[in-house]
Design a protein around this motif. Structure first.
Motif, mmCIF file in Angstrom:
data_model
loop_
_atom_site.group_PDB
_atom_site.id
_atom_site.type_symbol
_atom_site.label_atom_id
_atom_site.label_comp_id
_atom_site.label_asym_id
_atom_site.label_seq_id
_atom_site.Cartn_x
_atom_site.Cartn_y
_atom_site.Cartn_z
ATOM 1 N N LYS A 1 32.393 44.597 41.012
ATOM 2 C CA LYS A 1 31.691 44.469 39.736
ATOM 3 C C LYS A 1 30.968 45.763 39.377
ATOM 4 O O LYS A 1 30.942 46.177 38.212
ATOM 5 N N SER B 1 33.515 48.260 38.244
ATOM 6 C CA SER B 1 34.000 47.886 36.917
ATOM 7 C C SER B 1 32.998 48.272 35.833
ATOM 8 O O SER B 1 33.371 48.830 34.793
ATOM 9 N N SER B 2 31.724 48.010 36.091
ATOM 10 C CA SER B 2 30.683 48.356 35.118
ATOM 11 C C SER B 2 30.614 49.851 34.898
ATOM 12 O O SER B 2 30.432 50.326 33.764
ATOM 13 N N GLN C 1 33.636 51.069 32.822
ATOM 14 C CA GLN C 1 33.538 50.678 31.412
ATOM 15 C C GLN C 1 32.640 51.620 30.612
ATOM 16 O O GLN C 1 32.700 51.645 29.379
ATOM 17 N N LYS C 2 31.822 52.413 31.311
ATOM 18 C CA LYS C 2 30.969 53.379 30.620
ATOM 19 C C LYS C 2 31.740 54.635 30.212
ATOM 20 O O LYS C 2 31.245 55.434 29.423
#
Length: 216
Positions: A16, A19-20, A23-24
């Motif tokens: 997670k 993934s975060s 995504q930036k």
């Protein structure tokens, strides 16, 4: 179009977090996360194939080495960025031989992670200080003169090279060659000098380039 990424990590919090972070970055997107290599294979069988796989090295059932090899054999255009807490040469060498396009420590800073993604996307590889661009770009076996004679290697040195191109430690190599660790140190120093390399990883790359490895 954004570069599609898949995360394979059996630690949900790490997956997670990765993934975060991804995504930036404007030019990348995570299309899914899975907790095992077997689940990744199932998704690939459904046609869910990304450009890059972020691959944890240590996982149950099917570890990162096995997953990387499966991807190399079945989806060679998919780039693999291995992620691990292990900075030992043996681990890097094994991932390299199994087709990884990059190797990154999980404790790295976000900017290095971004640089790794950018390098894999633009150049096809990322190995920071472990492996130079020149060596990576010349992985294809060299044709022509006998490389063993070209490097001036003897049979014991060639045996050492082939064993060193695995995940064996130097002490384990000494046991298999029935010599002392000090003798293996001597082989290593001699081979490094003859092949003009400064690290075990560099030696592996040059051995692969010159087709010095025994068939798997």
């Amino acid at each position: 179009m954004k570069t599609q990424i898949v995360i394979v990590d059996d630690h949900e919090l790490m997956a997670k977090a990765l993934s975060s972070l991804v995504q930036k970055f404007d030019q990348y997107e995570v299309i899914y996360e899975v907790a095992s290599g077997l689940e990744l294979i199932r998704r690939f069988d459904l046609g869910m194939v990304p450009q890059i796989v972020l691959l944890d090295v240590h996982m149950p059932e099917m570890d990162g080495y096995e997953v990387a090899k499966w991807l190399r054999d079945n989806y060679p255009t998919v780039r693999v960025l291995a992620l691990s807490m292990n900075d030992k040469e043996e681990a890097i060498v094994k991932m390299l031989r199994n087709g990884a396009s990059g190797y990154l420590l999980k404790g790295c800073k976000p900017r290095e992670f971004k640089a790794a993604l950018d390098s894999i996307t633009s150049k096809g590889f990322y190995y920071s200080e472990y492996i130079t661009s020149h060596l990576i770009k010349n992985l294809n076996p060299t044709k022509g003169a006998d490389p063993v004679k070209g490097f001036g290697l003897n049979e014991r040195e060639l045996t050492f090279i082939r064993m060193a191109c695995s995940d064996l430690t130097y002490n384990e190599i000494a046991d298999k060659m029935c010599v002392s660790p000090r003798t293996v140190d001597g082989y290593r120093e001699s081979v490094f000098q003859k092949m003009d390399v400064k690290s075990r990883v560099g030696m592996v790359i040059k051995a692969m380039k010159n087709n010095l490895l025994s068939p798997e």
